[in-house]
Design a protein around this motif. Structure first.
Motif, PDB file in Angstrom:
ATOM      1  N   LEU A   1      15.485 -12.536  28.854  1.00  0.00           N
ATOM      2  CA  LEU A   1      13.936 -13.425  28.582  1.00  0.00           C
ATOM      3  C   LEU A   1      14.009 -13.958  27.167  1.00  0.00           C
ATOM      4  O   LEU A   1      13.393 -15.159  27.001  1.00  0.00           O
ATOM      5  N   ILE A   2      14.948 -13.343  26.246  1.00  0.00           N
ATOM      6  CA  ILE A   2      14.754 -13.799  25.050  1.00  0.00           C
ATOM      7  C   ILE A   2      15.401 -15.421  24.911  1.00  0.00           C
ATOM      8  O   ILE A   2      15.310 -16.211  24.120  1.00  0.00           O
ATOM      9  N   LEU A   3      16.351 -15.678  25.986  1.00  0.00           N
ATOM     10  CA  LEU A   3      16.999 -17.012  26.237  1.00  0.00           C
ATOM     11  C   LEU A   3      15.866 -18.127  26.667  1.00  0.00           C
ATOM     12  O   LEU A   3      16.053 -19.315  26.283  1.00  0.00           O
ATOM     13  N   ILE A   4      14.889 -17.869  27.305  1.00  0.00           N
ATOM     14  CA  ILE A   4      14.073 -18.739  27.818  1.00  0.00           C
ATOM     15  C   ILE A   4      13.361 -19.577  26.780  1.00  0.00           C
ATOM     16  O   ILE A   4      13.351 -20.984  26.893  1.00  0.00           O
ATOM     17  N   PRO A   5      12.576 -19.067  25.799  1.00  0.00           N
ATOM     18  CA  PRO A   5      11.829 -19.999  24.690  1.00  0.00           C
ATOM     19  C   PRO A   5      13.124 -20.827  23.954  1.00  0.00           C
ATOM     20  O   PRO A   5      12.671 -21.962  23.732  1.00  0.00           O
ATOM     21  N   PHE A   6      14.247 -20.282  23.819  1.00  0.00           N
ATOM     22  CA  PHE A   6      15.266 -21.347  23.041  1.00  0.00           C
ATOM     23  C   PHE A   6      15.661 -22.300  23.910  1.00  0.00           C
ATOM     24  O   PHE A   6      16.014 -23.509  23.595  1.00  0.00           O
ATOM     25  N   ILE A   7      15.697 -22.013  25.073  1.00  0.00           N
ATOM     26  CA  ILE A   7      16.181 -23.126  26.214  1.00  0.00           C
ATOM     27  C   ILE A   7      15.091 -24.362  26.245  1.00  0.00           C
ATOM     28  O   ILE A   7      15.378 -25.622  26.127  1.00  0.00           O
ATOM     29  N   ILE A   8      13.865 -23.749  25.989  1.00  0.00           N
ATOM     30  CA  ILE A   8      12.697 -24.664  26.197  1.00  0.00           C
ATOM     31  C   ILE A   8      12.573 -25.437  25.100  1.00  0.00           C
ATOM     32  O   ILE A   8      12.662 -26.882  24.883  1.00  0.00           O
ATOM     33  N   CYS A   9      12.984 -24.824  23.905  1.00  0.00           N
ATOM     34  CA  CYS A   9      13.005 -25.565  22.421  1.00  0.00           C
ATOM     35  C   CYS A   9      14.072 -26.697  22.445  1.00  0.00           C
ATOM     36  O   CYS A   9      14.000 -27.580  21.811  1.00  0.00           O
ATOM     37  N   MET A  10      15.129 -26.317  23.105  1.00  0.00           N
ATOM     38  CA  MET A  10      16.308 -27.085  22.840  1.00  0.00           C
ATOM     39  C   MET A  10      16.530 -28.258  24.147  1.00  0.00           C
ATOM     40  O   MET A  10      16.696 -29.496  23.569  1.00  0.00           O
ATOM     41  N   LEU A  11      16.242 -27.766  25.207  1.00  0.00           N
ATOM     42  CA  LEU A  11      16.469 -28.615  26.233  1.00  0.00           C
ATOM     43  C   LEU A  11      15.365 -29.836  26.793  1.00  0.00           C
ATOM     44  O   LEU A  11      15.891 -31.150  26.704  1.00  0.00           O
ATOM     45  N   ILE A  12      14.030 -29.454  26.457  1.00  0.00           N
ATOM     46  CA  ILE A  12      13.169 -30.181  26.762  1.00  0.00           C
ATOM     47  C   ILE A  12      13.155 -31.539  25.691  1.00  0.00           C
ATOM     48  O   ILE A  12      13.394 -32.800  26.268  1.00  0.00           O
ATOM     49  N   PRO A  13      13.122 -31.177  24.456  1.00  0.00           N
ATOM     50  CA  PRO A  13      13.266 -32.504  23.622  1.00  0.00           C
ATOM     51  C   PRO A  13      14.467 -33.309  23.969  1.00  0.00           C
ATOM     52  O   PRO A  13      14.586 -34.450  23.544  1.00  0.00           O
ATOM     53  N   MET A  14      15.601 -32.588  23.882  1.00  0.00           N
ATOM     54  CA  MET A  14      16.693 -33.256  24.050  1.00  0.00           C
ATOM     55  C   MET A  14      16.705 -34.347  25.169  1.00  0.00           C
ATOM     56  O   MET A  14      17.223 -35.315  25.169  1.00  0.00           O
ATOM     57  N   ILE A  15      16.408 -33.726  26.436  1.00  0.00           N
ATOM     58  CA  ILE A  15      16.403 -34.635  27.568  1.00  0.00           C
ATOM     59  C   ILE A  15      15.579 -35.767  27.588  1.00  0.00           C
ATOM     60  O   ILE A  15      15.813 -36.724  27.837  1.00  0.00           O
ATOM     61  N   TYR A  16      14.167 -35.376  26.779  1.00  0.00           N
ATOM     62  CA  TYR A  16      13.232 -36.266  26.604  1.00  0.00           C
ATOM     63  C   TYR A  16      13.686 -37.621  25.701  1.00  0.00           C
ATOM     64  O   TYR A  16      13.545 -38.637  25.804  1.00  0.00           O
ATOM     65  N   SER A  17      14.548 -37.104  24.653  1.00  0.00           N
ATOM     66  CA  SER A  17      14.881 -38.020  23.649  1.00  0.00           C
ATOM     67  C   SER A  17      15.847 -39.041  24.415  1.00  0.00           C
ATOM     68  O   SER A  17      15.816 -40.212  24.231  1.00  0.00           O
ATOM     69  N   PHE A  18      16.865 -38.403  25.033  1.00  0.00           N
ATOM     70  CA  PHE A  18      18.058 -39.290  25.597  1.00  0.00           C
ATOM     71  C   PHE A  18      17.337 -40.179  26.772  1.00  0.00           C
ATOM     72  O   PHE A  18      17.581 -41.282  26.971  1.00  0.00           O
ATOM     73  N   TYR A  19      16.320 -39.776  27.513  1.00  0.00           N
ATOM     74  CA  TYR A  19      15.361 -40.653  28.329  1.00  0.00           C
ATOM     75  C   TYR A  19      14.832 -41.905  27.812  1.00  0.00           C
ATOM     76  O   TYR A  19      14.949 -42.760  28.359  1.00  0.00           O
ATOM     77  N   LEU A  20      14.182 -41.479  26.391  1.00  0.00           N
ATOM     78  CA  LEU A  20      13.717 -42.587  25.483  1.00  0.00           C
ATOM     79  C   LEU A  20      14.770 -43.603  25.157  1.00  0.00           C
ATOM     80  O   LEU A  20      14.703 -44.795  25.399  1.00  0.00           O
ATOM     81  N   TYR A  21      15.755 -43.066  24.990  1.00  0.00           N
ATOM     82  CA  TYR A  21      16.963 -43.911  24.523  1.00  0.00           C
ATOM     83  C   TYR A  21      17.527 -44.700  25.662  1.00  0.00           C
ATOM     84  O   TYR A  21      17.740 -45.852  25.464  1.00  0.00           O
ATOM     85  N   ARG A  22      17.537 -44.388  26.952  1.00  0.00           N
ATOM     86  CA  ARG A  22      17.901 -45.071  27.929  1.00  0.00           C
ATOM     87  C   ARG A  22      17.104 -45.985  28.368  1.00  0.00           C
ATOM     88  O   ARG A  22      17.237 -47.072  28.904  1.00  0.00           O
ATOM     89  N   LYS A  23      15.698 -45.924  27.945  1.00  0.00           N
ATOM     90  CA  LYS A  23      14.607 -46.974  28.281  1.00  0.00           C
ATOM     91  C   LYS A  23      14.636 -47.969  27.210  1.00  0.00           C
ATOM     92  O   LYS A  23      13.847 -48.600  27.115  1.00  0.00           O
ATOM     93  N   GLY A  24      15.434 -47.639  26.054  1.00  0.00           N
ATOM     94  CA  GLY A  24      15.440 -48.502  24.801  1.00  0.00           C
ATOM     95  C   GLY A  24      14.605 -48.453  23.878  1.00  0.00           C
ATOM     96  O   GLY A  24      14.494 -48.912  23.007  1.00  0.00           O
ATOM     97  N   VAL A  25      14.407 -47.211  23.854  1.00  0.00           N
ATOM     98  CA  VAL A  25      13.229 -46.652  22.722  1.00  0.00           C
ATOM     99  C   VAL A  25      14.212 -46.216  21.725  1.00  0.00           C
ATOM    100  O   VAL A  25      14.891 -45.119  21.652  1.00  0.00           O
TER     101      VAL A  25
END
Length: 213
Positions: free
Chosen positions: A189-213
């Motif tokens: 279970l200790i992995l779940i909070p770390f995965i949330i903190c790392m993956l969600i912002p990273m994926i969202y940031s790359f998504y914004l980059y692909r949109k030209g932001v």
């Protein structure tokens, strides 16, 4: 114009605090501790590693003091932080003295034979730390040392701003999970909070980059 080497007031306080904690615990308790002390606990609050009294009371904490000095130096001499006085930076500077105090407290209590549930102390602390960081994360301006430093956030102020807004929610949610996890003893279970903190912002940031932001 020559850039000046500097340590801000809160950095000096943090460094002095870490040194005073080191001196305080060793003057009072070093000679009263057994030759072998616990140095690591698993997620079930069971000791799974021991070290010498010197390692537990001195070696680990000298390393933490050195890390604290390095962290404060990096934060105070980041060109992007010259005009930034953010609460997250202050939390970062005082995190290591706080960690030192908690580790010393657990170590000394264990040395006196008191059964300490280390995860019951550390996990809530981490949870509250994540919630505090998440609450102030959207206020961090683009810099090189604090925040979600990805190629896409460092490339764009707007990407940085949006990613840290989402990252703030992610950290708060992860912090709440850490608080809940205090009552559970499942290591995975200790992995779940770390995965949330790392993956969600990273994926969202790359998504914004692909949109030209």
């Amino acid at each position: 114009m020559k850039n000046k080497f500097r340590f801000r007031k809160e950095s000096i306080i943090s460094i002095i605090a870490s040194i005073l904690i080191f001196i305080f615990f060793n003057l009072l308790f070093y000679n009263k501790m057994p030759d072998s002390l616990p140095t690591h606990w698993n997620f079930n609050s069971e000791v799974d590693s021991y070290g010498t009294r010197f390692e537990a009371m001195i070696g680990i904490h000298i390393f933490l003091i050195a890390m604290n000095i390095f962290l404060c130096f990096m934060l105070d001499n980041d060109p992007k932080n010259k005009k930034q006085n953010n609460f997250v930076i202050t939390i970062s500077k005082f995190s290591i003295p706080t960690i030192m105090f908690i580790i010393y407290l657990i170590t000394v209590l264990s040395g006196f034979g008191i059964d300490v549930k280390a995860t019951n102390i550390i996990t809530p602390f981490v949870g509250l730390l994540f919630i505090a960081i998440g609450n102030y994360m959207p206020k961090i301006k683009r810099n090189y040392t604090v925040g979600i430093k990805l190629p896409w956030t460092l490339n764009s102020d707007e990407n940085w701003r949006r990613t840290h807004r989402v990252g703030g929610y992610s950290f708060i949610f992860a912090g709440i999970l850490f608080l809940i996890m205090t009552f559970f003893r499942y290591e995975f279970l200790i992995l779940i909070p770390f995965i949330i903190c790392m993956l969600i912002p990273m994926i969202y940031s790359f998504y914004l980059y692909r949109k030209g932001v």
